[in-house]
Design an enzyme around this catalytic site. Structure first.
Site, short mmCIF file in Angstrom:
data_model
loop_
_atom_site.label_atom_id
_atom_site.label_comp_id
_atom_site.label_asym_id
_atom_site.label_seq_id
_atom_site.Cartn_x
_atom_site.Cartn_y
_atom_site.Cartn_z
N PHE A 126 -11.38 -7.25 13.94
CA PHE A 126 -10.41 -7.88 13.12
C PHE A 126 -10.25 -6.96 12.18
CE2 PHE A 126 -9.07 -10.14 9.10
CZ PHE A 126 -7.76 -10.41 9.63
N GLN A 127 -8.57 -6.27 11.92
CA GLN A 127 -8.39 -5.39 11.09
C GLN A 127 -8.96 -4.17 11.28
OE1 GLN A 127 -8.22 -7.02 7.06
NE2 GLN A 127 -6.27 -7.83 7.38
N GLU B 261 0.79 -1.35 -0.22
CA GLU B 261 0.16 0.09 0.15
C GLU B 261 0.73 1.17 -0.19
OE1 GLU B 261 -0.56 -2.49 1.89
OE2 GLU B 261 -2.88 -3.24 1.71
N LYS C 191 -17.56 -0.83 6.14
CA LYS C 191 -17.99 -1.58 5.24
C LYS C 191 -19.53 -1.70 4.99
CE LYS C 191 -17.00 -6.32 3.43
NZ LYS C 191 -16.61 -7.68 3.89
N MET D 150 24.69 8.54 1.07
CA MET D 150 24.40 9.91 1.92
C MET D 150 24.86 9.76 3.36
SD MET D 150 24.13 12.93 1.30
CE MET D 150 23.19 13.56 0.00
C1 LIG Z 1 13.07 5.53 4.76
C2 LIG Z 1 14.23 6.02 4.97
N1 LIG Z 1 15.11 5.56 6.06
C3 LIG Z 1 16.27 6.03 5.94
C4 LIG Z 1 16.75 7.48 5.53
C5 LIG Z 1 17.94 7.90 5.98
N2 LIG Z 1 18.83 7.95 4.35
C6 LIG Z 1 18.84 9.12 4.07
S1 LIG Z 1 19.93 8.70 2.53
C7 LIG Z 1 20.17 7.10 2.98
C8 LIG Z 1 21.06 6.30 2.21
C9 LIG Z 1 20.49 6.06 0.64
O1 LIG Z 1 21.25 4.91 0.09
P1 LIG Z 1 21.18 4.96 -1.57
O2 LIG Z 1 19.66 4.76 -1.84
O3 LIG Z 1 21.98 3.73 -2.02
O4 LIG Z 1 21.56 6.09 -2.00
P2 LIG Z 1 22.99 6.78 -2.08
O5 LIG Z 1 23.22 7.89 -1.10
O6 LIG Z 1 23.95 5.79 -1.92
O7 LIG Z 1 23.00 7.55 -3.76
C10 LIG Z 1 19.55 7.02 4.22
C11 LIG Z 1 19.66 5.60 4.98
C12 LIG Z 1 15.78 7.81 4.74
N3 LIG Z 1 15.87 9.05 4.06
N4 LIG Z 1 14.47 7.21 4.47
#
Ligand SMILES: Cc1ncc(C[n+]2csc(CCOP(=O)(O)OP(=O)(O)O)c2C)c(N)n1
Ligand SMILES: [Mg+2]
Lengths: 589, 188
Positions: free
Chosen positions: A119-120, A57, A169, A487
Site C-alpha cells: 500500500f502506497q 505536496e 519506515k 500566452m
Molecule cells: C503546468 C502547465 N501547464 C500548461 C502550461 C502551458 N501554458 C503556458 S502559459 C499558459 C497560460 C497561462 O495563463 P494565465 O496563468 O492566466 O497567464 P496569462 O498568460 O493569461 O497571463 C499555459 C496554459 C504550463 N506552462 N504549465
C-alpha cells in the site's frame, strides 16, 4: 537537548530532525502520511524547526524552492510515500531545470515490503532519478545521517539542484549511531571553482580590445552567491560594458544601473537583443544559451567571439560553441578576471566603446516597452507598472506564475538585488508562484512578498491560500485576470489562425469571495482610476490578500522574437501578428 | 512605433537545429567510466543515454575494486564530436561518477569482447565449423553429436567476421559480452 550528540544512538526519525538542525534548517514544508509518521512524531516533540503544513505536496516543493531562491540556503520538503512522492515530481523537475538547491525527504514502505506492491509503495528513487541531481534510498539506519549530510552537500555544491532521500519506515524506527556533519566525510563530489588562468587571460585580452562588447548574465550569478553579484557590478562599472540578463538572472545587476539593457530573449528588450546580435564580444556569465534566449541558432550573435563562464562543463559547447570556455564558479572567475584586468592597466578600447554606447542609446530610444493606458480598461502593463512604482522602494520579493503576466513582470519591474525574483524559468510551471511566494514569506517574515499571477496559473495551486491563512503569511496575490490562458491565446493568434482552442478561463471563481471563504482579504479592481488606491489598500493590509485585477483580455506581450527567428527579427508593439511564424517555426514551442 | 520589417522566408533552420557550426561527422568512441558501485548507478548512466537520445553500441559493467566498491563501465557510443563531448560532460555530472576516460582520444586502446556461438550441423558442415574455429582461435566449450558451442575473444570486428562465417554453416544462437577496453602502455 545537548549540542553535540556525536556517537549517540538515535532512531532514524530522530536522526532526520537532528541532521536538519545541524544543517541549519529552520523551516520544513510538508504533508504527513503513514510512511513518515515516525518523523512527524519527532517534529511534534521539538520547537526549533517549524513545520508548515501545505495542502498539496507539489506546493511543499515549490515553497522549498521559494525559500531556497530567496535565501541561498537549501530548502526542505517532507512527503509521504507513494502519492506524496509522486506529487513532488513537478517541483523536483522545476528545481532541476532552474538549478535550485532543495532536499525532499520521502517516506517509503518498510524495507521488507519493498517490491511487493505494498500500500502506497512507489519506486520513488526510480521515478525521481531523472528529475533530481542525485537521490538515495537508505536501507540501513546506520547510513542515514551520512546520507543526509551528503545530500545537503550535493544540493548546494557546484551547479545546485534538487536531491531526494527516500527513507523506509523501519529505517525510521531502528536505532544507530548519529554522526554530525563534521564527522561525515562527504564524497569525492567537489566541482572545480577556480577558472583556468590561461582562459581568464584570453578573456581579459578580449575585453581590452573589444569594440562592441556585451555581458550576457544568467541564474549562475545568483546561484554563485551575493559576492558574484558584487563582483559583476564591479566589472561592469569598471569596464563600462553594457549588460543584459536572462529571466533567471534578474537582480544580479541593478535595473537602475546605466549599463542595464533589460532582459534579453524571446520577450526581451529591443536594445538587449540588438546588442546581442550586433556585438563583437559576448561574455556569458552563468547562463546556458537556452532556446528562449538564442532564437534561431544559425543567426545567433553572428559576429561575436563568445566567452562562456559556467560551473557545469555540460553547459559549455552544448548549444553554442564557446571561443573561450571557462569552467568554474562565477564569483571565483570574476574575481580573477577583474584582478588581472586591473593589473594589466584597466584598459578598454575607449574610442570604439563610445561609438558602441551611442548605438545602444539609439536602440534604447526606440522605447520598446512603451504603452498607452487609455480608456476604461486596465492594461496589464499599466497594472504591473503601477505595482512597481508603489512597491519598488520597499523591502520586496516578487514571485510569478507562468504566462504573459510573468513576462510583463520581468519587463516592467526593476530588480536591484539578487534573490529578490522567483520565477519558473526552465520548466515554466504554472502553479509555481503561489507556493513559492509562501516559502519566500516564511524565510522573510517582515518583508513584502508579492506573487504576480495569471488567473489560470493561480488556480493550479489555489488550495495554498489555506496554508497562508493558517500561518498568517501576508503574501499578496496580484492576479492579472484576463480571463484567458493569455500566452496560449497569443500563440493561437500568431500561428493558429486565431482559432482560440480551449484558451478561455471559463467559470472563474469570484476571487473576492474566494479570498473571504479562505479567511483572507479580497480586492477587485477594474477601473484604471482606482488602481493606485486599490494597490495601496492591498499593501496596507496585514495579512494575505487576493487582488483580482481585471485587465484587457486581448493584450499581447511584446517585443517578441517569434520561434525560429533571429534577434534582429523582433515583433514590436502593434505589429500584425498573423503569419509572423512560418511552418518551420510552428513546430517549436 | 512602426512594426519592424521581417525578412521573408529567412527561417531555413529551426531553433532546435542546434549545431550548424559543429561538425556532423559520426565518430565511434570507447569511454571508460569509473563509478561507485552503488545501487542504481547503472540505471543513472543508461537513463542519461536514453533521456538525452545518445547511442549505446555496447555497454559492460563489473566491479573492478572490491575494497573500494568501484566499478568500471565501458561504453561504446557513436555521435558527432560535439555529442561525444556532451556525453562525457553529462557523465561527469553524475554524482557517483569519479572519472570519465575517452579511450579513443587518449591514445591507443586494446578492446576485447567475449562471445559464445552455438552452431548446429553434421558431416561437412561440422568439419568446416571446426576448421574455421581453429583459424579464429575459438575454443569448443560444449559439444553434442550435431552441435558445438564455441567461445571466442577478440575485438568487435573479429567477432562480427566469425559470426558472418558461421551463419551459413548453421549458427543457432549467439551471446556477446560487450566490449572491455584499456589504454595501451603503463599508465592508467
Ligand atoms: C503546468 C502547465 N501547464 C500548461 C502550461 C502551458 N501554458 C503556458 S502559459 C499558459 C497560460 C497561462 O495563463 P494565465 O496563468 O492566466 O497567464 P496569462 O498568460 O493569461 O497571463 C499555459 C496554459 C504550463 N506552462 N504549465
Ligand atoms: Mg490569464
Amino acid at each position: 537537548m545537548t549540542k553535540n550528540m556525536g556517537g549517540r544512538q538515535l532512531t532514524g526519525a530522530q536522526m532526520v530532525v537532528k541532521a536538519l538542525k545541524d544543517q541549519g534548517v529552520d523551516a520544513v514544508f510538508g504533508y504527513p502520511g503513514g510512511a513518515v509518521l515516525p518523523i512527524y512524531d519527532e517534529i511534534f516533540q521539538q520547537n526549533e524547526i517549524r513545520h508548515f503544513l501545505v495542502r498539496h505536496e507539489q506546493a511543499a516543493v515549490h515553497a522549498a524552492e521559494g525559500y531556497a531562491r530567496s535565501t541561498g540556503k537549501v530548502g526542505v520538503a517532507l512527503v509521504t510515500s507513494g502519492p506524496g512522492a509522486t506529487n513532488a515530481v513537478t517541483g523536483l523537475t522545476d528545481a532541476l531545470m532552474d538549478s535550485i538547491p532543495i532536499l525532499v525527504i520521502s517516506g517509503q514502505v518498510p524495507t521488507f515490503m519493498i517490491g511487493s506492491d505494498a500500500f502506497q509503495e512507489a519506486d520513488t528513487v526510480g521515478i525521481t532519478r531523472p528529475c533530481t541531481k542525485h537521490n538515495w534510498l537508505v536501507k540501513d539506519t546506520a547510513a542515514l545521517s551520512g546520507v543526509l549530510h551528503e545530500a545537503f552537500h550535493v544540493a548546494r555544491s557546484g551547479r545546485p539542484g534538487p536531491v531526494l532521500v527516500d527513507i523506509p519506515k523501519d529505517v525510521q524506527f531502528a536505532s544507530a549511531e548519529y554522526l554530525p556533519p563534521t564527522k561525515v566525510s562527504t564524497s569525492h563530489y567537489r566541482p572545480k571553482l577556480q577558472g583556468d588562468p590561461a582562459e581568464i587571460e584570453r578573456l581579459v585580452a578580449l575585453m581590452e580590445g573589444a569594440e562592441r562588447p556585451v555581458f550576457y548574465t544568467g541564474g549562475g550569478v545568483i546561484n554563485s552567491g551575493p559576492e558574484a553579484s558584487r563582483l559583476l557590478r564591479g566589472l561592469v562599472e569598471a569596464t563600462g560594458f553594457p549588460i543584459t540578463s536572462t529571466l533567471m538572472g534578474l537582480g544580479a545587476y541593478p535595473a537602475s544601473g546605466d549599463k542595464w539593457l533589460g532582459m534579453l530573449g524571446m520577450h526581451g528588450t529591443y536594445e538587449a537583443n540588438m546588442a546581442m546580435h550586433g556585438c563583437d564580444l559576448l561574455i556569458n556569465v552563468g547562463a546556458r544559451f537556452d532556446d528562449r534566449i538564442t532564437g534561431r541558432i544559425d543567426a545567433f550573435s553572428p559576429n561575436s567571439r563568445k566567452v562562456h563562464i559556467d560551473i557545469d562543463a555540460s553547459s559549455i559547447n552544448k548549444v553554442i560553441k564557446a571561443d573561450v570556455p571557462i569552467l568554474g564558479d562565477v564569483a571565483h572567475v570574476l574575481e580573477d578576471a577583474l584582478a588581472l584586468w586591473k593589473a594589466r592597466g584597466s584598459r578598454t578600447n575607449a574610442g570604439k566603446l563610445g561609438t558602441w554606447r551611442k548605438r545602444v542609446q539609439e536602440w534604447r530610444a526606440v522605447r520598446c516597452l512603451d504603452f498607452k493606458q487609455e480608456g476604461a480598461v486596465i492594461k496589464p502593463q499599466y497594472a504591473v507598472s503601477r505595482l512597481e512604482a508603489l512597491t519598488k522602494d520597499r523591502d520586496r520579493y516578487i514571485c510569478t506564475e507562468v504566462g504573459q503576466h510573468q513576462m510583463w513582470a520581468a519587463q516592467y519591474m526593476g530588480f536591484e538585488a539578487p534573490n529578490r525574483w522567483m520565477t519558473s524559468g526552465g520548466l515554466g510551471t504554472m502553479g509555481y508562484g503561489q507556493p513559492a511566494s509562501m516559502g519566500v514569506q516564511v524565510a522573510h517574515p517582515e518583508s513584502l512578498v508579492i506573487n504576480v499571477a495569471g488567473e489560470a496559473s493561480w488556480l493550479m495551486n489555489m488550495q495554498e491560500m489555506g496554508t497562508m491563512v493558517q500561518y498568517r503569511l501576508p503574501v499578496k496575490q496580484f492576479i492579472l485576470n484576463n480571463e484567458r490562458l493569455g500566452m496560449v491565446r497569443q500563440w493561437q493568434e500568431l500561428l493558429h489562425g486565431e482559432r482560440y482552442s480551449q484558451s478561455w478561463s471559463e467559470a472563474l471563481p469570484d476571487f473576492v469571495k474566494l479570498a473571504e471563504a479562505f479567511g483572507a482579504k479580497g480586492i477587485r479592481c477594474q477601473d484604471p482610476a482606482d488602481l493606485d488606491d486599490a494597490i495601496v489598500e492591498m499593501l496596507d493590509h496585514d495579512g494575505p490578500v487576493i487582488f483580482d485585477c481585471l485587465v484587457e483580455k486581448h493584450e499581447n506581450c511584446f517585443p517578441m522574437i517569434p520561434s525560429g527567428k533571429a534577434h534582429n527579427e523582433m515583433l514590436m508593439t502593434n505589429a500584425r501578428m498573423q503569419g509572423a511564424i512560418n511552418a518551420t517555426g510552428a513546430v517549436l514551442v | 512605433m512602426p512594426p519592424l520589417k521581417l525578412k521573408k522566408g529567412s527561417t531555413s533552420h529551426s531553433a532546435y537545429n542546434l549545431r550548424p557550426t559543429f561538425s556532423d561527422v559520426q565518430e565511434r568512441h570507447t569511454l571508460a567510466v569509473l563509478v561507485d558501485n552503488e545501487v542504481g548507478v547503472l540505471a543513472r548512466v543508461i537513463g542519461l543515454f536514453s533521456g538525452r537520445g545518445y547511442n549505446i553500441e555496447s555497454l559492460t559493467v563489473a566491479e573492478v575494486d572490491h575494497e573500494g566498491h568501484t566499478s568500471r563501465i565501458t561504453v561504446v557510443t557513436t555521435g558527432t564530436p560535439q555529442v561525444i563531448e556532451q556525453i562525457k560532460a553529462q557523465l561527469g555530472r553524475i554524482v557517483p561518477v569519479h572519472d570519465v576516460h575517452d579511450l579513443t582520444v587518449e591514445g591507443q586502446v586494446v578492446e576485447r569482447e567475449l562471445a559464445l556461438f552455438k552452431v548446429q550441423g553434421t558431416g561437412d558442415k561440422r568439419i568446416e565449423a571446426l576448421r574455421l574455429a581453429e583459424i579464429f582461435r575459438a575454443n569448443v566449450v560444449d559439444s553434442t553429436l550435431d552441435s558445438f558451442v564455441f567461445e571466442i575473444t577478440g575485438d568487435v570486428g573479429k567477432i562480427d567476421a566469425f559470426a558472418d562465417l558461421m551463419r551459413p554453416i548453421g549458427l543457432v544462437e549467439m551471446g556477446r559480452t560487450g566490449v572491455a577496453a584499456l589504454s595501451r602502455g603503463a599508465r592508467a
